[in-house]
Scaffold this active site. Structure first.
Site, PDB file in Angstrom:
ATOM      1  N   GLY A 135      -4.980  -5.260   7.225  1.00 49.56           N
ATOM      2  CA  GLY A 135      -6.056  -4.296   7.384  1.00 49.56           C
ATOM      3  C   GLY A 135      -7.103  -4.632   8.433  1.00 49.56           C
TER       4      GLY A 135
ATOM      5  CB  THR B  80      -0.876  -0.035   1.269  1.00 45.67           C
ATOM      6  OG1 THR B  80      -1.786  -1.107   1.139  1.00 45.67           O
ATOM      7  CG2 THR B  80      -1.624   1.252   1.509  1.00 45.67           C
TER       8      THR B  80
ATOM      9  NE  ARG C 283      -9.192  -7.401   3.305  1.00 42.16           N
ATOM     10  CZ  ARG C 283      -8.155  -6.577   3.350  1.00 42.16           C
ATOM     11  NH1 ARG C 283      -7.847  -5.845   2.308  1.00 42.16           N
ATOM     12  NH2 ARG C 283      -7.418  -6.485   4.426  1.00 42.16           N
ATOM     13  CB  VAL C 284     -13.485  -3.002   2.107  1.00 37.71           C
ATOM     14  CG1 VAL C 284     -12.892  -1.625   2.359  1.00 37.71           C
ATOM     15  CG2 VAL C 284     -14.312  -2.995   0.820  1.00 37.71           C
ATOM     16  N   GLY C 285     -10.286  -3.463   3.123  1.00 37.18           N
ATOM     17  CA  GLY C 285      -9.375  -3.357   4.265  1.00 37.18           C
ATOM     18  C   GLY C 285      -9.478  -2.020   4.962  1.00 37.18           C
ATOM     19  CG  ASP C 286      -5.932  -0.698   6.885  1.00 37.99           C
ATOM     20  OD1 ASP C 286      -5.797  -1.538   5.969  1.00 37.99           O
ATOM     21  OD2 ASP C 286      -4.997   0.009   7.300  1.00 37.99           O
TER      22      ASP C 286
ATOM     23  CB  THR D 229       1.053  -0.002   4.980  1.00 33.23           C
ATOM     24  OG1 THR D 229       1.139  -1.171   4.160  1.00 33.23           O
ATOM     25  CG2 THR D 229       2.384   0.225   5.683  1.00 33.23           C
ATOM     26  N   GLY D 230      -0.546  -2.532   6.327  1.00 32.36           N
ATOM     27  CA  GLY D 230      -0.406  -3.779   7.073  1.00 32.36           C
ATOM     28  C   GLY D 230      -1.667  -4.615   6.954  1.00 32.36           C
TER      29      GLY D 230
HETATM   30  N1  ASP Z   1      -3.710  -2.414   4.642  1.00 28.58           N
HETATM   31  C1  ASP Z   1      -4.017  -2.928   3.343  1.00 28.58           C
HETATM   32  C2  ASP Z   1      -5.261  -3.756   3.409  1.00 28.58           C
HETATM   33  O1  ASP Z   1      -5.438  -4.491   4.364  1.00 28.58           O
HETATM   34  C3  ASP Z   1      -2.924  -3.750   2.772  1.00 28.58           C
HETATM   35  C4  ASP Z   1      -1.578  -3.094   2.722  1.00 28.58           C
HETATM   36  O2  ASP Z   1      -1.262  -2.267   3.566  1.00 28.58           O
HETATM   37  O3  ASP Z   1      -0.821  -3.387   1.800  1.00 28.58           O
HETATM   38  O4  ASP Z   1      -6.043  -3.708   2.489  1.00 28.58           O
END
Ligand code: ASP
Length: 338
Positions: free
Chosen positions: A257, A203, A231-234, A254-255
């Site tokens: 989510g 990200t 699916r939706v992340g953070d 980033t991480g």
């Molecule tokens: N945080 C993002 C998600 O979970 C992934 C990422 O940081 O690469 O969608």
């Protein structure tokens, strides 16, 4: 005397025990900007010199784009959007071109932006044809009464508001397809071979402080490889993936989510500063190195406060990251030796 020695020892331990890059300034700077290109299992031994150079060059280029805007008196909003656009256009990162694939081998993109001046923001989730999702997030912030738009509605809104569109295949790359196939591979018994793949979150995110003291934070992503069911992340969730308040700080995450949503990571850092009256550095360390680690969430953040103090905190092996201030520039990938 004994007490002072103990305090000194405790401080030294705190500094050396966490993986971080912290930079502290005592007074407000004219401008500051910090970026990330994702955290994860990023190790020197797995990197070629060529690849490392490509990442460092692109991070430097991104910092230069935003710095030029800020040096010329431009807004933090413009700096964040233009910097993220450049990273979205690069196949190196999991955002825009080069986004990871869903289980159906398509790309679904999420992005958000938040303005610390009015604590308002905009976000899009699950868009498939918007070339630069961060521009759609900005359009939601500037031209909509809503904060988060999803799927086809978000696409229609973005198109109506002048965002450039491309076909979904524009985002795909050979490398990301290989990662998808790897994560879907099964053995003869039908068990996934790579049940616990090494995560490399790619990200992108940016937080800027402009000459007027305004903080803006933005984040853009393709999400996680092999994601299903929309699916939706953070990343498009204000308070989790992105947060900005001129009174405290701006944060881009980033991480993994799901953990960043469950623990409202970006907001938690700002809230700790406000309620506990602690520094950005301390708040970010508590959330990323203590709370998230305890809960099993991996990843990191980049953040800055209204004085231009920077935090680039992560609990993974590495995080593509960098920051600029007048006469100062840092770009790093692996755990800091500081
Ligand atoms: N945080 C993002 C998600 O979970 C992934 C990422 O940081 O690469 O969608």
């Amino acid at each position: 005397m004994m007490r002072s020695i103990l305090v000194l020892l405790a401080c030294a331990c705190l500094i050396s025990c966490s993986q971080k890059t912290e930079v502290k300034t005592d007074s407000k700077v004219a401008y500051a900007m910090v970026i990330h290109g994702g955290a994860g299992t990023i190790k020197k031994e797995n990197m070629t010199d060529e690849k490392e150079k490509a990442y460092l060059d692109k991070l430097n280029q991104a910092l230069s784009v935003g710095e030029k805007i800020l040096q010329n008196g431009g807004t933090a909003m413009d700096a964040v959007v233009e910097t993220i656009k450049l990273m979205e256009d690069s196949p190196l990162f999991n955002a825009g071109k080069g986004a990871v694939y869903t289980a159906d081998a398509t790309n679904e993109l999420d992005a958000s932006i938040m303005n610390g001046a009015d604590t308002n923001g905009g976000a899009v989730a699950g868009v498939k044809t918007i070339k630069n999702p961060i521009t759609a997030a900005r359009a939601v912030y500037e031209k909509s009464v809503h904060v988060l738009l999803t799927g086809e509605g978000a696409e229609a809104f973005a198109k109506n508001n002048g965002c450039e569109t491309v076909s979904n295949s524009y985002f795909g790359t050979e490398n990301r397809l290989k990662s998808l196939r790897k994560s879907q591979a099964k053995d003869d018994q039908g068990n996934y071979i790579n049940a616990n793949p090494d995560y490399k979150y790619g990200t992108v995110g940016c937080v800027a402080l402009d000459k007027n003291g305004n903080i803006v934070a933005g984040t853009s992503t393709g999400g996680m490889t092999n994601k299903k069911y929309n699916r939706v992340g953070d990343s498009p969730i204000l308070g989790a993936g992105t947060y900005a308040d001129n009174a405290t700080c701006g944060v881009s995450s980033t991480g993994h989510g799901e953990f960043f949503i469950r623990y409202a990571v970006a907001y938690d850092i700002a809230a700790r500063m406000e309620y506990k009256k602690i520094s950005l550095k301390e708040a970010a360390r508590e959330v990323i190195q203590e709370k998230l680690v305890e809960k099993g969430g991996s990843g990191g953040i980049v953040a800055l406060d209204n004085q231009g103090n920077i935090s680039m905190e992560f609990n993974t092996a590495g995080m593509y990251r960098g920051f600029v201030k007048p006469n100062e520039r840092v770009v790093e990938i692996y755990e800091s030796k500081n």
